[in-house]
Design a protein around this motif. Structure first.
Motif, mmCIF file in Angstrom:
data_model
loop_
_atom_site.group_PDB
_atom_site.id
_atom_site.type_symbol
_atom_site.label_atom_id
_atom_site.label_comp_id
_atom_site.label_asym_id
_atom_site.label_seq_id
_atom_site.Cartn_x
_atom_site.Cartn_y
_atom_site.Cartn_z
ATOM 1 N N GLN A 1 0.639 -1.215 -0.006
ATOM 2 C CA GLN A 1 0.080 0.097 -0.158
ATOM 3 C C GLN A 1 0.777 1.192 0.006
ATOM 4 O O GLN A 1 0.402 2.483 -0.570
ATOM 5 C CB GLN A 1 -0.897 0.061 0.948
ATOM 6 N N ILE A 2 2.007 1.201 0.729
ATOM 7 C CA ILE A 2 2.824 2.301 0.531
ATOM 8 C C ILE A 2 3.511 2.782 -0.599
ATOM 9 O O ILE A 2 3.671 3.841 -0.877
ATOM 10 C CB ILE A 2 4.011 2.112 1.610
ATOM 11 N N ILE A 3 3.970 1.660 -1.454
ATOM 12 C CA ILE A 3 4.642 1.643 -2.701
ATOM 13 C C ILE A 3 3.933 2.653 -3.607
ATOM 14 O O ILE A 3 4.518 3.692 -4.361
ATOM 15 C CB ILE A 3 5.292 0.548 -3.357
ATOM 16 N N PRO A 4 2.690 2.368 -3.940
ATOM 17 C CA PRO A 4 1.871 2.891 -5.012
ATOM 18 C C PRO A 4 1.543 4.700 -4.325
ATOM 19 O O PRO A 4 1.654 5.308 -5.139
ATOM 20 C CB PRO A 4 0.620 2.460 -5.062
ATOM 21 N N PHE A 5 1.313 4.583 -3.098
ATOM 22 C CA PHE A 5 1.165 5.956 -2.454
ATOM 23 C C PHE A 5 2.364 6.766 -2.584
ATOM 24 O O PHE A 5 2.092 8.000 -2.858
ATOM 25 C CB PHE A 5 0.715 5.806 -0.934
ATOM 26 N N VAL A 6 3.813 6.476 -2.274
ATOM 27 C CA VAL A 6 4.613 7.098 -2.464
ATOM 28 C C VAL A 6 5.007 7.368 -3.898
ATOM 29 O O VAL A 6 5.513 8.606 -4.176
ATOM 30 C CB VAL A 6 6.036 6.362 -1.855
ATOM 31 N N ALA A 7 4.790 6.462 -4.700
ATOM 32 C CA ALA A 7 5.057 6.863 -6.287
ATOM 33 C C ALA A 7 4.151 7.852 -6.810
ATOM 34 O O ALA A 7 4.318 8.921 -7.324
ATOM 35 C CB ALA A 7 4.542 5.588 -7.031
ATOM 36 N N LEU A 8 2.769 7.861 -6.290
ATOM 37 C CA LEU A 8 1.979 9.048 -6.408
ATOM 38 C C LEU A 8 2.159 10.233 -6.081
ATOM 39 O O LEU A 8 2.146 11.320 -6.760
ATOM 40 C CB LEU A 8 0.531 8.581 -6.326
#
Length: 187
Positions: A5-12
């Motif tokens: 959940q953190i990786i897509p949020f950080v990428a966005l």
């Protein structure tokens, strides 16, 4: 939150930061030259004096207005001037045409390229005047030029350089180099 959940949020979030801070902002162009407020085709403008008399009309194929400079440009202008004799009440109608026109300060009309001034009521000794440029003071109903002028009428043909004409009082004057031919034919 787990890694998925953190990786897509950080990428966005990173994409948003790059978009906001790194990609240059779109600048609104700064216009240094004047642009028209409006452009109109097939124009008709009526002007009335204080008593309600329609003293002139302006027709044009195209009009471009620059109000910050108080200038209006016309393509193929046709100005119809109505003059009323104060003593008799008779109305004389003059038509002024040219290829180009420039109206300055709401009353000074500069006509250029093939200027023709024609008496539409056909009751004057001078029926038509031709020149290449003329200045028309619409408020005074006066026409002037410093160029070659040709006046014609039923019994007259005059040429000269420079003229002053009052459409209101029917006074006309050629300035210099005057050549005249008068015809002995009845009207």
């Amino acid at each position: 939150m787990n890694k998925r959940q953190i990786i897509p949020f950080v990428a966005l979030l990173a994409a948003f930061v790059i978009w906001v801070y790194i990609i240059p902002k779109v600048q609104v162009p700064n216009f240094t030259e004047h642009h028209p407020t409006y452009i109109a085709n097939e124009v008709l403008s009526n002007h009335y004096d204080a008593s309600g008399f329609n003293d002139y009309q302006i027709f044009a194929d195209k009009m471009i207005s620059y109000p910050e400079d108080d200038i209006t440009l016309f393509e193929l202008p046709r100005v119809v001037v109505h003059t009323k004799d104060k003593e008799t009440g008779n109305v004389t109608i003059w038509q002024l045409t040219s290829t180009k026109g420039t109206l300055e300060n709401k009353n000074k009309l500069l006509l250029s390229e093939g200027v023709i001034i024609e008496n539409l009521t056909k009751n004057e000794i001078v029926q038509e005047m031709k020149t290449d440029k003329a200045i028309v003071q619409l408020d005074k109903q006066e026409v002037t030029t410093e160029l070659q002028v040709i006046w014609t009428g039923p019994q007259i043909r005059q040429e000269g350089v420079g003229m002053w004409v009052s459409l209101a009082t029917k006074e006309m004057k050629l300035n210099s180099n005057i050549k005249a031919v008068y015809f002995n034919e009845p009207k």
